[in-house]
Design an enzyme around this catalytic site. Structure first.
Site, PDB file in Angstrom:
ATOM      1  N   HIS A 139       3.805   7.789  10.216  1.00 24.02           N
ATOM      2  CA  HIS A 139       5.085   7.560   9.537  1.00 24.02           C
ATOM      3  C   HIS A 139       6.284   7.969  10.394  1.00 24.02           C
ATOM      4  O   HIS A 139       7.335   8.341   9.859  1.00 24.02           O
ATOM      5  CB  HIS A 139       5.137   8.232   8.156  1.00 24.02           C
ATOM      6  CG  HIS A 139       4.289   7.501   7.140  1.00 24.02           C
ATOM      7  ND1 HIS A 139       4.430   7.671   5.781  1.00 24.02           N
ATOM      8  CD2 HIS A 139       3.312   6.589   7.289  1.00 24.02           C
ATOM      9  CE1 HIS A 139       3.561   6.885   5.156  1.00 24.02           C
ATOM     10  NE2 HIS A 139       2.859   6.230   6.055  1.00 24.02           N
ATOM     11  N   GLU A 149       0.831  -1.208   0.000  1.00 26.17           N
ATOM     12  CA  GLU A 149       0.000   0.000   0.000  1.00 26.17           C
ATOM     13  C   GLU A 149       0.855   1.244   0.000  1.00 26.17           C
ATOM     14  O   GLU A 149       0.564   2.227  -0.677  1.00 26.17           O
ATOM     15  CB  GLU A 149      -0.931  -0.004   1.224  1.00 26.17           C
ATOM     16  CG  GLU A 149      -1.998   1.099   1.212  1.00 26.17           C
ATOM     17  CD  GLU A 149      -1.565   2.420   1.802  1.00 26.17           C
ATOM     18  OE1 GLU A 149      -2.300   3.410   1.653  1.00 26.17           O
ATOM     19  OE2 GLU A 149      -0.463   2.518   2.411  1.00 26.17           O
ATOM     20  N   ASP A 161      -7.750   2.116   7.518  1.00 25.59           N
ATOM     21  CA  ASP A 161      -6.401   2.689   7.563  1.00 25.59           C
ATOM     22  C   ASP A 161      -6.342   3.766   8.630  1.00 25.59           C
ATOM     23  O   ASP A 161      -7.378   4.163   9.171  1.00 25.59           O
ATOM     24  CB  ASP A 161      -6.019   3.268   6.189  1.00 25.59           C
ATOM     25  CG  ASP A 161      -4.517   3.172   5.908  1.00 25.59           C
ATOM     26  OD1 ASP A 161      -3.709   3.293   6.861  1.00 25.59           O
ATOM     27  OD2 ASP A 161      -4.144   2.985   4.736  1.00 25.59           O
TER      28      ASP A 161
HETATM   29 CO    CO Z   1       1.145   4.930   5.566  1.00 24.96          CO
HETATM   30 ZN    ZN Z   2      -1.690   3.199   5.874  1.00 27.69          ZN
END
Ligand code: CO
Ligand code: ZN
Length: 326
Positions: free
Chosen positions: A303, A194, A217
């Site tokens: 992230h 992804e 998500d």
């Molecule tokens: Co991501």
């Molecule tokens: Zn993700």
């Protein structure tokens, strides 16, 4: 949920190398589904057949991969040069503990530079004396990820790398474990790649021809100092996506999911995200087009090596999805 989450967070599985994650998930879901298959890209696809007369196929995806650093070269002194696999930011990269799939540890460091720090200024110190020793430890093309470090933050929150998107993988596992009989057939897609462009969801939705697609998500947050957008807060329920840069959710499906939250007595948030995308973008444009929506888990510091979610939002998402399928 915390114990399951820890299990699903632990495996090292950067984009393209999701095998260990799939193995951990398979162990958890086997008794609860009718079939489990793995396709050529490594997607783990578990199907739970509907009991209705004419069951619809509802594909629910959560991606197994996470971002990492791929080795592009080795300096004669033994330091590794790397580039990004997925969305690696410089701020999140500075002096980080990383680990390769073979268990080798390293520290990501940025060399002193004047002006903008860039990926090419990063190196990974794996403790090697020279190039030969380094190449006995890792090979060109090996990928390192932020080392697993999962801990409770206050009463309801959990911090860990790979929360994007393993928290959604854990949620999808929990859904399969608790759902029971449904009219609709549920195709649980634990997708690959992804972070490099929703490649797993693209082929799986083509192969399985779902009638409806729901991506699970993380989404971004706007409730810490210096942030205000998107208008999403941790602990205020899962978010139902209206739009991001990858997809515009089907309006009827999105309103139905919001109504499911009301019916289940849990809070939801309306999400408009001016960046990013999810597996919904790939499912939406598959074949002749599929109505899609994303159910998001609000997540801080996405992230980074410390991505933070609120377990109450995962619980809200579980209840919304259960209500939708019941
Ligand atoms: Co991501
Ligand atoms: Zn993700």
């Amino acid at each position: 949920m915390f114990e399951l989450l820890k299990k699903v967070l632990a495996p090292v599985g950067p984009s393209g190398l999701e095998g260990p994650v799939a193995a951990a998930i398979t162990e958890e879901i086997r008794p609860y589904v009718d079939t489990i298959e793995t396709d050529a890209l490594g997607n783990l696809i578990a199907t739970k057949l509907g009991k209705g007369e004419n069951p619809r196929k509802v594909m629910i995806s959560a991606h197994m991969d996470h971002i990492g650093y791929i080795v592009t070269g080795v300096e004669k002194e033994g330091y590794l040069r790397v580039t990004n696999v997925g969305g690696i930011g410089m701020d999140a990269s500075l002096t980080r503990h990383v680990v390769f799939q073979n268990g080798v540890h390293g520290v990501v460091v940025c060399e002193p530079v004047e002006g903008n720090k860039q990926l090419r200024h990063l190196f990974v110190d794996i403790g090697a004396a020279d190039k030969d020793e380094a190449l006995k430890m890792v090979s060109l093309g090996d990928v390192a990820v932020y080392a697993n470090d999962c801990f409770a933050l206050g009463a309801h929150r959990v911090a860990s790398p790979a929360m994007d998107d393993r928290c959604a993988c854990a949620l999808l596992v929990k859904l399969l474990q608790t759902l029971g009989e449904t009219e609709d057939t549920v195709i649980a897609l634990f997708s690959v790649q992804e972070e490099v462009g929703c490649r797993g969801a693209k082929v799986a939705s083509f192969a399985k021809e779902p009638d409806v697609g729901i991506a699970l998500d993380v989404t971004l947050w706007g409730d810490t100092p210096g942030t205000s957008q998107p208008d999403i807060k941790l602990g205020e329920g899962c978010a139902i996506k209206i739009m991001d840069r990858g997809s515009i959710s089907n309006p009827a499906l999105r309103e139905e999911l919001i109504a499911c939250g009301e019916k289940a007595g849990v809070k939801t948030q309306r999400e408009v995200l001016p960046y990013g995308g999810t597996d919904a973008s790939a499912m939406q444009t598959s074949r002749g087009g599929i109505p899609v929506c994303t159910v998001s888990i609000p997540c801080r510091y996405v992230h980074s090596a410390c991505e933070v979610i609120d377990l109450r939002d995962m619980d809200a998402a579980l209840k919304v999805l259960t209500a939708y399928l019941k």
